[in-house]
Design a protein around this motif. Structure first.
Motif, short mmCIF file in Angstrom:
data_model
loop_
_atom_site.label_atom_id
_atom_site.label_comp_id
_atom_site.label_asym_id
_atom_site.label_seq_id
_atom_site.Cartn_x
_atom_site.Cartn_y
_atom_site.Cartn_z
N SER A 2 0.86 -1.18 0.00
CA SER A 2 0.00 0.00 0.00
C SER A 2 0.88 1.22 0.00
N SER A 3 0.60 2.15 -0.91
CA SER A 3 1.43 3.33 -0.95
C SER A 3 0.65 4.50 -1.50
N ALA A 4 1.05 5.71 -1.09
CA ALA A 4 0.41 6.91 -1.59
C ALA A 4 1.00 7.28 -2.93
N SER A 5 0.20 7.87 -3.77
CA SER A 5 0.72 8.31 -5.06
C SER A 5 0.22 9.70 -5.34
N ASP A 6 0.84 10.37 -6.32
CA ASP A 6 0.40 11.71 -6.66
C ASP A 6 -0.57 11.70 -7.82
N THR A 7 -1.20 10.53 -8.05
CA THR A 7 -2.28 10.49 -9.01
C THR A 7 -3.45 11.30 -8.50
N ASP A 61 4.65 13.06 -11.65
CA ASP A 61 5.51 13.84 -10.78
C ASP A 61 5.60 15.24 -11.40
N LYS A 62 5.00 16.20 -10.72
CA LYS A 62 4.90 17.55 -11.29
C LYS A 62 6.25 18.23 -11.46
N ALA A 63 7.28 17.71 -10.78
CA ALA A 63 8.61 18.31 -10.89
C ALA A 63 9.38 17.78 -12.09
N VAL A 64 8.79 16.82 -12.80
CA VAL A 64 9.49 16.17 -13.91
C VAL A 64 8.66 16.30 -15.18
N PRO A 65 9.29 16.68 -16.29
CA PRO A 65 8.54 16.78 -17.55
C PRO A 65 8.13 15.41 -18.06
N GLY A 66 7.15 15.39 -18.94
CA GLY A 66 6.71 14.13 -19.53
C GLY A 66 7.68 13.66 -20.60
N GLY A 67 7.33 12.55 -21.25
CA GLY A 67 8.18 12.01 -22.30
C GLY A 67 9.39 11.28 -21.78
N ALA A 68 10.19 10.76 -22.68
CA ALA A 68 11.38 9.99 -22.32
C ALA A 68 12.39 10.82 -21.54
N GLY A 70 11.89 13.13 -19.41
CA GLY A 70 11.49 13.22 -18.01
C GLY A 70 11.86 11.97 -17.23
N GLN A 71 11.68 10.79 -17.86
CA GLN A 71 12.04 9.54 -17.19
C GLN A 71 13.55 9.42 -17.00
N VAL A 72 14.29 9.84 -18.01
CA VAL A 72 15.76 9.85 -17.90
C VAL A 72 16.19 10.76 -16.76
N LYS A 73 15.55 11.93 -16.67
CA LYS A 73 15.89 12.89 -15.61
C LYS A 73 15.62 12.28 -14.23
N GLN A 74 14.51 11.58 -14.09
CA GLN A 74 14.21 10.96 -12.80
C GLN A 74 15.32 10.00 -12.37
N TRP A 133 3.38 6.86 -12.29
CA TRP A 133 3.26 7.43 -10.95
C TRP A 133 4.42 6.89 -10.12
N GLY A 134 4.84 7.62 -9.10
CA GLY A 134 5.93 7.10 -8.28
C GLY A 134 5.95 7.68 -6.88
#
Length: 255
Positions: A2-7, A61-68, A70-74, A133-134
Protein backbone atom coordinates in the motif's frame (compact mmCIF):
# COMPACT_ATOMS: atom_id res chain seq x y z
CA UNK A 1 1.71 -3.25 -0.94
CA UNK A 2 0.00 0.00 0.00
CA UNK A 3 1.43 3.33 -0.95
CA UNK A 4 0.41 6.91 -1.59
CA UNK A 5 0.72 8.31 -5.06
CA UNK A 6 0.40 11.71 -6.66
CA UNK A 7 -2.28 10.49 -9.01
CA UNK A 8 -5.51 12.45 -9.01
CA UNK A 9 -7.24 10.89 -5.97
CA UNK A 10 -10.65 11.43 -7.52
CA UNK A 11 -9.79 9.26 -10.51
CA UNK A 12 -10.29 5.54 -9.85
CA UNK A 13 -8.73 2.77 -11.88
CA UNK A 14 -10.51 2.15 -15.16
CA UNK A 15 -8.87 -1.21 -15.79
CA UNK A 16 -11.66 -3.63 -16.70
CA UNK A 17 -11.90 -7.28 -15.69
CA UNK A 18 -11.40 -8.22 -19.34
CA UNK A 19 -8.17 -6.22 -19.48
CA UNK A 20 -6.88 -8.14 -16.46
CA UNK A 21 -7.43 -11.54 -18.05
CA UNK A 22 -4.42 -12.05 -20.31
CA UNK A 23 -1.54 -13.55 -18.35
CA UNK A 24 0.64 -13.65 -21.47
CA UNK A 25 0.26 -9.94 -22.21
CA UNK A 26 0.84 -9.11 -18.54
CA UNK A 27 4.15 -11.00 -18.61
CA UNK A 28 5.21 -9.06 -21.72
CA UNK A 29 4.35 -5.78 -20.01
CA UNK A 30 6.35 -6.85 -16.96
CA UNK A 31 9.41 -7.74 -19.07
CA UNK A 32 9.19 -4.40 -20.87
CA UNK A 33 9.10 -2.37 -17.65
CA UNK A 34 11.93 -4.33 -16.02
CA UNK A 35 14.26 -3.25 -18.82
CA UNK A 36 14.09 0.26 -17.36
CA UNK A 37 15.94 -0.98 -14.28
CA UNK A 38 18.25 -3.66 -15.66
CA UNK A 39 19.34 -1.67 -18.72
CA UNK A 40 18.38 2.01 -18.50
CA UNK A 41 19.24 2.53 -14.82
CA UNK A 42 21.95 -0.04 -14.08
CA UNK A 43 23.74 0.24 -17.44
CA UNK A 44 22.97 3.92 -18.14
CA UNK A 45 21.37 3.06 -21.48
CA UNK A 46 19.20 6.12 -21.99
CA UNK A 47 18.38 4.94 -25.50
CA UNK A 48 16.38 2.12 -23.90
CA UNK A 49 14.13 4.70 -22.21
CA UNK A 50 13.52 6.37 -25.57
CA UNK A 51 12.75 2.98 -27.09
CA UNK A 52 10.19 2.07 -24.43
CA UNK A 53 8.49 5.39 -23.68
CA UNK A 54 5.68 6.73 -25.87
CA UNK A 55 5.91 10.28 -27.21
CA UNK A 56 2.83 11.26 -25.17
CA UNK A 57 4.13 9.64 -21.95
CA UNK A 58 2.30 11.18 -18.97
CA UNK A 59 4.41 11.84 -15.88
CA UNK A 60 2.50 12.44 -12.62
CA UNK A 61 5.51 13.84 -10.78
CA UNK A 62 4.90 17.55 -11.29
CA UNK A 63 8.61 18.31 -10.89
CA UNK A 64 9.49 16.17 -13.91
CA UNK A 65 8.54 16.78 -17.55
CA UNK A 66 6.71 14.13 -19.53
CA UNK A 67 8.18 12.01 -22.30
CA UNK A 68 11.38 9.99 -22.32
CA UNK A 69 13.50 12.95 -21.21
CA UNK A 70 11.49 13.22 -18.01
CA UNK A 71 12.04 9.54 -17.19
CA UNK A 72 15.76 9.85 -17.90
CA UNK A 73 15.89 12.89 -15.61
CA UNK A 74 14.21 10.96 -12.80
CA UNK A 75 16.82 8.22 -12.97
CA UNK A 76 19.70 10.70 -13.18
CA UNK A 77 18.36 12.57 -10.14
CA UNK A 78 18.45 9.35 -8.11
CA UNK A 79 21.97 8.56 -9.30
CA UNK A 80 23.12 12.08 -8.41
CA UNK A 81 21.66 11.79 -4.91
CA UNK A 82 23.06 8.27 -4.40
CA UNK A 83 26.41 8.00 -6.23
CA UNK A 84 26.97 4.48 -7.45
CA UNK A 85 23.31 3.58 -6.98
CA UNK A 86 22.12 0.20 -8.24
CA UNK A 87 18.47 -0.58 -8.91
CA UNK A 88 17.42 -3.85 -7.25
CA UNK A 89 13.87 -4.90 -8.02
CA UNK A 90 12.26 -6.47 -4.95
CA UNK A 91 8.69 -7.03 -6.15
CA UNK A 92 6.99 -6.60 -9.50
CA UNK A 93 3.35 -7.06 -10.47
CA UNK A 94 1.49 -6.91 -13.76
CA UNK A 95 -2.29 -6.68 -13.89
CA UNK A 96 -4.14 -5.66 -17.03
CA UNK A 97 -2.31 -2.66 -18.51
CA UNK A 98 -0.62 -1.78 -15.21
CA UNK A 99 2.84 -2.77 -13.95
CA UNK A 100 4.00 -1.96 -10.40
CA UNK A 101 7.64 -2.16 -9.30
CA UNK A 102 8.98 -2.03 -5.74
CA UNK A 103 12.72 -1.44 -5.85
CA UNK A 104 15.77 -0.54 -3.81
CA UNK A 105 18.10 2.25 -4.93
CA UNK A 106 21.40 1.90 -3.10
CA UNK A 107 25.14 1.90 -3.68
CA UNK A 108 25.28 -1.07 -1.29
CA UNK A 109 22.31 -3.17 -2.45
CA UNK A 110 23.19 -6.09 -0.19
CA UNK A 111 22.40 -3.82 2.78
CA UNK A 112 18.65 -3.23 2.88
CA UNK A 113 19.09 -0.52 5.54
CA UNK A 114 20.58 1.96 3.06
CA UNK A 115 19.43 4.14 0.18
CA UNK A 116 15.85 4.65 -0.93
CA UNK A 117 12.77 2.48 -1.23
CA UNK A 118 10.84 3.31 -4.38
CA UNK A 119 7.52 2.21 -5.87
CA UNK A 120 6.68 2.91 -9.51
CA UNK A 121 3.41 2.33 -11.32
CA UNK A 122 3.35 2.27 -15.11
CA UNK A 123 0.59 1.98 -17.65
CA UNK A 124 1.50 0.09 -20.84
CA UNK A 125 -0.28 0.41 -24.17
CA UNK A 126 0.72 -1.36 -27.40
CA UNK A 127 4.22 -2.13 -26.14
CA UNK A 128 4.94 1.41 -24.94
CA UNK A 129 4.98 3.07 -21.52
CA UNK A 130 2.28 5.74 -21.57
CA UNK A 131 1.87 6.81 -17.92
CA UNK A 132 3.83 6.81 -14.65
CA UNK A 133 3.26 7.43 -10.95
CA UNK A 134 5.93 7.10 -8.28
CA UNK A 135 6.73 7.41 -4.59
CA UNK A 136 10.06 7.44 -2.72
CA UNK A 137 10.92 6.75 0.93
CA UNK A 138 14.33 7.11 2.55
CA UNK A 139 15.28 3.77 4.09
CA UNK A 140 15.53 4.04 7.90
CA UNK A 141 18.38 2.46 9.81
CA UNK A 142 15.88 0.66 12.06
CA UNK A 143 12.21 -0.32 11.90
CA UNK A 144 9.74 -0.91 14.74
CA UNK A 145 9.05 -4.46 13.55
CA UNK A 146 12.64 -5.42 12.79
CA UNK A 147 11.59 -6.18 9.21
CA UNK A 148 13.26 -4.34 6.36
CA UNK A 149 11.19 -2.34 3.90
CA UNK A 150 11.83 -5.04 1.30
CA UNK A 151 11.99 -8.49 2.88
CA UNK A 152 9.34 -11.19 2.48
CA UNK A 153 8.69 -12.50 5.99
CA UNK A 154 5.61 -14.71 5.70
CA UNK A 155 6.16 -18.37 4.84
CA UNK A 156 3.39 -20.67 3.60
CA UNK A 157 3.10 -23.89 5.64
CA UNK A 158 2.75 -25.98 2.46
CA UNK A 159 4.68 -23.83 -0.02
CA UNK A 160 3.59 -20.81 -2.02
CA UNK A 161 0.43 -21.54 -4.01
CA UNK A 162 -0.03 -20.93 -7.73
CA UNK A 163 -3.01 -18.62 -8.15
CA UNK A 164 -5.33 -18.28 -11.11
CA UNK A 165 -6.23 -14.90 -12.61
CA UNK A 166 -9.68 -15.34 -11.06
CA UNK A 167 -8.24 -15.86 -7.57
CA UNK A 168 -5.93 -12.87 -8.00
CA UNK A 169 -8.95 -10.74 -8.84
CA UNK A 170 -10.80 -12.05 -5.76
CA UNK A 171 -7.76 -11.19 -3.64
CA UNK A 172 -7.65 -7.69 -5.11
CA UNK A 173 -11.30 -7.01 -4.34
CA UNK A 174 -10.97 -8.45 -0.83
CA UNK A 175 -7.89 -6.38 0.06
CA UNK A 176 -9.19 -3.16 -1.48
CA UNK A 177 -12.53 -3.48 0.29
CA UNK A 178 -10.83 -4.13 3.65
CA UNK A 179 -8.48 -1.18 3.20
CA UNK A 180 -11.38 1.04 2.12
CA UNK A 181 -13.36 0.19 5.27
CA UNK A 182 -10.30 0.88 7.43
CA UNK A 183 -9.66 4.23 5.73
CA UNK A 184 -13.32 5.13 6.31
CA UNK A 185 -12.81 4.71 10.06
CA UNK A 186 -13.94 1.14 10.66
CA UNK A 187 -11.18 -0.31 12.85
CA UNK A 188 -13.24 -3.47 13.48
CA UNK A 189 -12.36 -4.63 9.97
CA UNK A 190 -8.86 -5.39 11.29
CA UNK A 191 -10.29 -8.22 13.42
CA UNK A 192 -12.23 -9.58 10.45
CA UNK A 193 -9.74 -9.27 7.60
CA UNK A 194 -6.23 -9.13 9.10
CA UNK A 195 -4.33 -12.17 10.37
CA UNK A 196 -3.21 -11.65 14.02
CA UNK A 197 0.37 -12.48 12.92
CA UNK A 198 0.28 -9.57 10.43
CA UNK A 199 3.85 -8.75 9.33
CA UNK A 200 4.50 -5.04 9.05
CA UNK A 201 6.94 -3.21 6.76
CA UNK A 202 5.88 0.30 7.72
CA UNK A 203 9.01 1.36 9.66
CA UNK A 204 6.95 3.03 12.41
CA UNK A 205 4.72 0.06 13.29
CA UNK A 206 5.51 -3.30 14.98
CA UNK A 207 4.09 -6.62 13.75
CA UNK A 208 0.59 -7.76 14.66
CA UNK A 209 -2.92 -6.35 14.55
CA UNK A 210 -2.89 -4.61 17.95
CA UNK A 211 -0.08 -2.19 16.93
CA UNK A 212 -1.89 -1.64 13.61
CA UNK A 213 -5.06 -0.61 15.46
CA UNK A 214 -3.09 1.72 17.71
CA UNK A 215 -1.28 3.28 14.75
CA UNK A 216 -4.57 3.74 12.91
CA UNK A 217 -6.30 5.34 15.90
CA UNK A 218 -3.38 7.70 16.59
CA UNK A 219 -3.25 8.87 12.99
CA UNK A 220 -7.00 9.37 12.59
CA UNK A 221 -7.73 10.96 15.97
CA UNK A 222 -9.17 14.43 15.45
CA UNK A 223 -9.41 14.05 11.68
CA UNK A 224 -12.88 14.63 10.24
CA UNK A 225 -14.65 11.51 9.04
CA UNK A 226 -16.04 11.14 5.51
CA UNK A 227 -19.61 11.14 6.86
CA UNK A 228 -19.16 14.36 8.84
CA UNK A 229 -17.43 16.35 6.13
CA UNK A 230 -18.57 14.86 2.87
CA UNK A 231 -14.92 13.93 2.29
CA UNK A 232 -11.69 13.13 4.09
CA UNK A 233 -9.89 9.86 4.54
CA UNK A 234 -8.35 7.95 1.66
CA UNK A 235 -9.23 7.98 -2.00
CA UNK A 236 -8.15 5.08 -4.13
CA UNK A 237 -6.41 5.42 -7.46
CA UNK A 238 -5.18 2.28 -9.19
CA UNK A 239 -5.18 -1.17 -7.62
CA UNK A 240 -3.74 -4.40 -8.96
CA UNK A 241 -3.03 -8.00 -7.98
CA UNK A 242 -0.37 -10.43 -9.13
CA UNK A 243 0.42 -13.67 -7.33
CA UNK A 244 -0.35 -13.29 -3.63
CA UNK A 245 0.35 -9.54 -3.53
CA UNK A 246 -2.23 -6.77 -3.83
CA UNK A 247 -1.05 -3.24 -4.55
CA UNK A 248 -3.11 -0.18 -3.60
CA UNK A 249 -2.08 3.26 -4.84
CA UNK A 250 -3.99 5.81 -2.82
CA UNK A 251 -3.99 9.41 -1.61
CA UNK A 252 -4.69 10.41 1.98
CA UNK A 253 -6.54 13.68 2.25
CA UNK A 254 -8.71 15.77 4.51
CA UNK A 255 -11.27 18.28 3.28
Amino acid sequence: CSSASDTDPATPSTTSAAARSSAASEEKNKELVLRLYSEAFNKNKTDVVKELVATDYVQHDKAVPGGADGQVKQFKDVQAKIPGAVATVKHVAADGDLVAVHWHASATPENEETGQAKADLFRVDNGKLVEHWGITQTVPAKTASGNSLFSDVYRYPNGEPSLSEEQEEKNRKFAVEAYRKLSDGDATVIDKSWDPRYYQHNPAVPNGTAPLKQFFQQNTQGAPSPSSTGGGGTRFGNTLADGDLVWVFSSDYVV
